[in-house]
Design a protein around this motif. Sequence first.
Motif, PDB file in Angstrom:
ATOM      1  N   PHE A 186       0.828  -1.204   0.000  1.00  0.00           N
ATOM      2  CA  PHE A 186       0.000   0.000   0.000  1.00  0.00           C
ATOM      3  C   PHE A 186       0.865   1.258   0.000  1.00  0.00           C
ATOM      4  O   PHE A 186       0.626   2.190  -0.779  1.00  0.00           O
ATOM      5  CB  PHE A 186      -0.931   0.008   1.216  1.00  0.00           C
ATOM      6  CG  PHE A 186      -1.632   1.314   1.422  1.00  0.00           C
ATOM      7  CD1 PHE A 186      -2.741   1.644   0.660  1.00  0.00           C
ATOM      8  CD2 PHE A 186      -1.173   2.230   2.361  1.00  0.00           C
ATOM      9  CE1 PHE A 186      -3.389   2.864   0.823  1.00  0.00           C
ATOM     10  CE2 PHE A 186      -1.807   3.452   2.536  1.00  0.00           C
ATOM     11  CZ  PHE A 186      -2.920   3.765   1.762  1.00  0.00           C
ATOM     12  N   VAL A 187       1.871   1.284   0.868  1.00  0.00           N
ATOM     13  CA  VAL A 187       2.729   2.470   0.947  1.00  0.00           C
ATOM     14  C   VAL A 187       3.480   2.673  -0.364  1.00  0.00           C
ATOM     15  O   VAL A 187       3.535   3.784  -0.906  1.00  0.00           O
ATOM     16  CB  VAL A 187       3.730   2.338   2.115  1.00  0.00           C
ATOM     17  CG1 VAL A 187       4.676   3.539   2.134  1.00  0.00           C
ATOM     18  CG2 VAL A 187       2.985   2.242   3.440  1.00  0.00           C
ATOM     19  N   LYS A 188       4.040   1.582  -0.884  1.00  0.00           N
ATOM     20  CA  LYS A 188       4.870   1.660  -2.088  1.00  0.00           C
ATOM     21  C   LYS A 188       4.071   2.002  -3.336  1.00  0.00           C
ATOM     22  O   LYS A 188       4.501   2.805  -4.166  1.00  0.00           O
ATOM     23  CB  LYS A 188       5.595   0.327  -2.284  1.00  0.00           C
ATOM     24  CG  LYS A 188       6.591   0.312  -3.423  1.00  0.00           C
ATOM     25  CD  LYS A 188       7.336  -1.014  -3.449  1.00  0.00           C
ATOM     26  CE  LYS A 188       8.392  -1.033  -4.541  1.00  0.00           C
ATOM     27  NZ  LYS A 188       9.168  -2.306  -4.523  1.00  0.00           N
ATOM     28  N   GLU A 189       2.905   1.388  -3.464  1.00  0.00           N
ATOM     29  CA  GLU A 189       2.151   1.528  -4.704  1.00  0.00           C
ATOM     30  C   GLU A 189       1.097   2.640  -4.670  1.00  0.00           C
ATOM     31  O   GLU A 189       0.813   3.260  -5.693  1.00  0.00           O
ATOM     32  CB  GLU A 189       1.450   0.199  -5.043  1.00  0.00           C
ATOM     33  CG  GLU A 189       2.366  -1.007  -5.110  1.00  0.00           C
ATOM     34  CD  GLU A 189       3.346  -0.953  -6.269  1.00  0.00           C
ATOM     35  OE1 GLU A 189       3.214  -0.045  -7.118  1.00  0.00           O
ATOM     36  OE2 GLU A 189       4.250  -1.794  -6.337  1.00  0.00           O
ATOM     37  N   VAL A 190       0.502   2.876  -3.503  1.00  0.00           N
ATOM     38  CA  VAL A 190      -0.606   3.833  -3.410  1.00  0.00           C
ATOM     39  C   VAL A 190      -0.186   5.135  -2.734  1.00  0.00           C
ATOM     40  O   VAL A 190      -0.378   6.225  -3.289  1.00  0.00           O
ATOM     41  CB  VAL A 190      -1.807   3.215  -2.661  1.00  0.00           C
ATOM     42  CG1 VAL A 190      -2.926   4.246  -2.509  1.00  0.00           C
ATOM     43  CG2 VAL A 190      -2.326   1.986  -3.408  1.00  0.00           C
ATOM     44  N   PHE A 191       0.370   5.034  -1.540  1.00  0.00           N
ATOM     45  CA  PHE A 191       0.678   6.222  -0.748  1.00  0.00           C
ATOM     46  C   PHE A 191       1.620   7.174  -1.488  1.00  0.00           C
ATOM     47  O   PHE A 191       1.388   8.394  -1.544  1.00  0.00           O
ATOM     48  CB  PHE A 191       1.294   5.801   0.594  1.00  0.00           C
ATOM     49  CG  PHE A 191       1.669   6.947   1.487  1.00  0.00           C
ATOM     50  CD1 PHE A 191       0.690   7.654   2.166  1.00  0.00           C
ATOM     51  CD2 PHE A 191       2.999   7.323   1.641  1.00  0.00           C
ATOM     52  CE1 PHE A 191       1.036   8.722   2.994  1.00  0.00           C
ATOM     53  CE2 PHE A 191       3.351   8.377   2.473  1.00  0.00           C
ATOM     54  CZ  PHE A 191       2.360   9.078   3.144  1.00  0.00           C
ATOM     55  N   VAL A 192       2.698   6.621  -2.049  1.00  0.00           N
ATOM     56  CA  VAL A 192       3.664   7.456  -2.767  1.00  0.00           C
ATOM     57  C   VAL A 192       3.004   8.179  -3.933  1.00  0.00           C
ATOM     58  O   VAL A 192       3.213   9.383  -4.148  1.00  0.00           O
ATOM     59  CB  VAL A 192       4.847   6.590  -3.269  1.00  0.00           C
ATOM     60  CG1 VAL A 192       5.696   7.368  -4.273  1.00  0.00           C
ATOM     61  CG2 VAL A 192       5.711   6.146  -2.100  1.00  0.00           C
TER      62      VAL A 192
END
Length: 490
Positions: free
Chosen positions: A153-159
Amino acid sequence: MGIVIKQSIKNTIITFIGFGIGAVNTLFMYPYFLGEDYFGLSGYVLSAANILYPIMSFGIQNTLIKFFNENNKTEHELNSYITYMLLIPLVFIIPLTGLFYFNYDTIAAYESQKNPIIYSFVWVIPLIAIFMGYFEIFYAWLRAHMQSVFGSFVKEVFVRLLISVLLFGVYFKYITPLEFIYSLVFVYGMSLLLIVFYANKIKRIVLRFKVPKQSKAIWTYTIFIILSASIANMLLDIDKYMIKHYMDIDNIAFYSVAIFIAMVISVPSRAMHQITYPITAKLMSEQKWEELNELYKKTSITLQVIGGLILVGILVNINQLYLLLPKEYSQGLFVVFTIGLSKYFDLILGNNNAIIFNSKYYKAVLSLGIVLVLLIVLLNMYFIPHFGLNGAAFATLIAITLYSLAKLLFVVLRMKLFPFTYKTIVALGVVLISFFAFYYWDFSFHPMLNIICKSILVSIFYLGLCHVLKISSDINFVMRSIFNKVFKKQ
């Protein structure tokens, strides 16, 4: 395969959401909000950081997973192990940062020979690379504990969401395009802080300064794996990095759009890899070869079916998609086809990389990778000046195909593991039939409506064929589960 299916589905959904946000950024906001030059500049900065980050992390993310099961017998051993993993990269980061700082003018002058706009932004690259590198280490910590979803989630969405916010900031003139490039450091710094917080929540990290068992084996593996990881990243990003040496920087923008479209094909592989990598490492450490071979075959056919659908969906809609972009971006059309084919071939190898990196033969593959990096550099040096963006794509196709084929043959011949069955040929046939059935016609609608309608029809046709032919038991299981849930609700 239960945990693989469950977390892979979640990771795939998250990754697709991230790519959806990325699509809005790349296909609309970057070209119209940021402009070609600064879009190209951001592409150069991130590509260079992607090439550099395996060196900054010292390849520890792969080492951490490989030796995790052998160093977690007690709480003290586990704390010593993670502390050691976090400190090793500093051995390289500290002297490299000092070297970069005292030679900045020379490095920046070289990088900006063709495009002077680059000069003031070269310092951003190592900072982002350090943040990326340590993010991957903490992400590996989560994956080793079979907790890959939040990291995805952090790598693909949050960034990508943060980048969207910054792009809106440019559009509404809260920040300038120059400040946007500098703000990329903030984006990747925030992602690192978030993954550190969550990793510590899943399993509290206590720093314990003691050399863990197998430290010699850890160092040997790390030195080789950093080179292997660097090679893999160079094969993906060296073309974008080299374009700025031969062409104006706005061409990186055109190439980045085409690469982004083609890279959607690799989404299922990226999602499944997060959970299959630690499982592969565990099976190999326990010498469960039959289970490993079964996992190899299942990941191959499952990824081939999903990746084939995405490949067909992209190719049959590509002409309409480029009608939505500024006209000059259409020169990347051939790039989409070329890179798409290379990613599809890489996709059907399943968890091939995980097998190699966790085997005793990982050193042997390194020399091959070095040869292929030299090959792709030479190919780009020839093809880009002669054929422009198409030349860069063709060079990448040759290099990735040769590298993937070599790794496949190595696993087959050395380890007697084979990913393909007769269903591989059947799945390839479904891809070809679907492509030729839908590529040569379009609705007379608006391009976006055309894409939606054709995508629905292609999906029904493609998945229907796959289900009837029983190509992938995992895909059929997921499809039946969805149908049953929908049917029960009605």
